[in-house]
Design a protein around this motif. Structure first.
Motif, short mmCIF file in Angstrom:
data_model
loop_
_atom_site.label_atom_id
_atom_site.label_comp_id
_atom_site.label_asym_id
_atom_site.label_seq_id
_atom_site.Cartn_x
_atom_site.Cartn_y
_atom_site.Cartn_z
N ASP A 92 0.00 5.37 -7.79
CA ASP A 92 0.42 6.57 -7.07
C ASP A 92 0.95 6.18 -5.69
OD1 ASP A 92 -1.75 6.12 -5.39
OD2 ASP A 92 -3.04 7.47 -6.52
N ALA A 93 1.34 7.18 -4.93
CA ALA A 93 1.98 6.92 -3.63
C ALA A 93 1.07 6.18 -2.66
CB ALA A 93 2.43 8.24 -3.01
N SER A 94 -0.24 6.29 -2.85
CA SER A 94 -1.16 5.63 -1.92
C SER A 94 -1.36 4.15 -2.25
CB SER A 94 -2.51 6.34 -1.94
OG SER A 94 -3.14 6.20 -3.20
N THR A 95 -0.89 3.70 -3.41
CA THR A 95 -1.12 2.30 -3.80
C THR A 95 0.17 1.52 -4.02
OG1 THR A 95 -1.35 3.03 -6.11
CG2 THR A 95 -3.36 2.75 -4.85
N ILE A 96 1.29 2.06 -3.55
CA ILE A 96 2.54 1.31 -3.73
C ILE A 96 2.69 0.20 -2.70
CG2 ILE A 96 3.88 3.04 -4.95
CD1 ILE A 96 4.96 4.06 -2.37
N THR A 97 1.65 -0.02 -1.92
CA THR A 97 1.63 -1.19 -1.03
C THR A 97 0.81 -2.32 -1.64
OG1 THR A 97 -0.26 -0.25 0.14
CG2 THR A 97 1.92 0.19 1.08
#
Length: 202
Positions: A92-97
Motif C-alpha cells: 500500500d501507499a505506506s510501504t512503497i518505500t
C-alpha cells in the motif's frame, strides 16, 4: 479604552507575523514534499487499481478457455497460481518505500503477466474459442487493461521521480529531513522480457 486598542494591535501584529511566516515557508517550498508525496501515493493507488482490474478479469477468462481448451490444464493452472500469488502480495501507499516488499510485488505481477501472455498465445490453436463472443469481450477488456496498467505505471514512475528529486535536492532535502522525515519511494524497473507485452492474437 487604550488597553483594548493595545490588545487589538498586539493581536493584529501577531496574526500578521504568523501569516508572513507562513508565506515565507510556503515560498521556500516546504509544502512541496507532502504535495509530491501525496501525488505519488495517488499514482500508486491507480497502479493497484489497474492490477486489481486485471486480476478480476482473469477468472472469467480461465473459465471461458476451459470449455474449449481442456487439454491445456498446465497453462491454465499457471495462470490461476500466478493470479493467486499476485493478489496475496500487498504494497500500500505506506510501504512503497520498502525495497524488498516492492520487489516482491513487482515480481508477482510480472509472473502473472508472463502466465497470462502464455495462455493467450496458447488459445490461438482453438478457432472455436477465438470466435466465442464471451472470449472476444474478455480479450478486448484485457487489452484495455494492459494499456491502463502501462499508463498507470508510467504516471507513478513520473510522480515518484518528482518526489525523490525534491527530497534529495536543495531546499527540499532540508524540509524532508527536518519536518517530514520523508524517504525515497521505490519505482518499477523493467523485468526480463518486459519489452514484449502479453501477446494477444486471435
Amino acid at each position: 479604552m487604550s488597553f483594548a486598542l493595545s490588545t487589538v494591535r498586539r493581536r493584529s501584529l501577531a496574526l500578521a507575523a504568523v501569516t508572513l511566516f507562513g508565506l515565507v515557508l510556503a515560498g521556500c517550498g516546504i509544502n512541496n514534499v507532502p504535495t509530491l508525496e501525496e501525488r505519488a501515493k495517488a499514482a500508486w493507488s491507480e497502479v493497484q487499481n489497474q492490477y486489481q482490474r486485471r486480476a478480476d478479469l482473469i477468472p472469467n477468462l480461465v473459465e471461458t478457455v476451459k470449455g474449449y481448451a481442456s487439454q491445456e490444464r498446465e497453462v491454465l493452472t499457471q495462470v490461476i497460481e500466478a493470479r493467486a500469488k499476485a493478489t496475496q502480495v500487498k504494497v500500500d501507499a505506506s510501504t512503497i518505500t520498502d525495497p524488498a516488499k516492492f520487489k516482491e510485488y513487482q515480481d508477482a505481477q510480472n509472473a502473472l503477466t508472463g502466465a497470462l501472455g502464455r495462455l493467450l498465445v496458447t488459445v490461438e490453436r482453438y478457432p472455436e474459442l477465438k470466435s466465442n463472443q464471451n472470449f472476444l469481450a474478455l480479450q478486448s477488456q484485457l487489452e484495455g487493461t494492459e494499456n491502463r496498467v502501462a499508463v498507470a505505471r508510467r504516471d507513478y514512475i513520473q510522480a515518484v521521480q518528482s518526489f525523490n528529486t525534491e527530497i534529495r535536492t536543495f531546499p527540499g532535502v532540508i524540509w524532508a529531513r527536518l519536518f517530514w522525515g520523508a524517504k525515497a519511494m521505490e519505482t518499477f524497473s523493467a523485468a526480463a522480457g518486459a519489452e514484449k507485452p502479453p501477446e494477444v492474437k486471435f
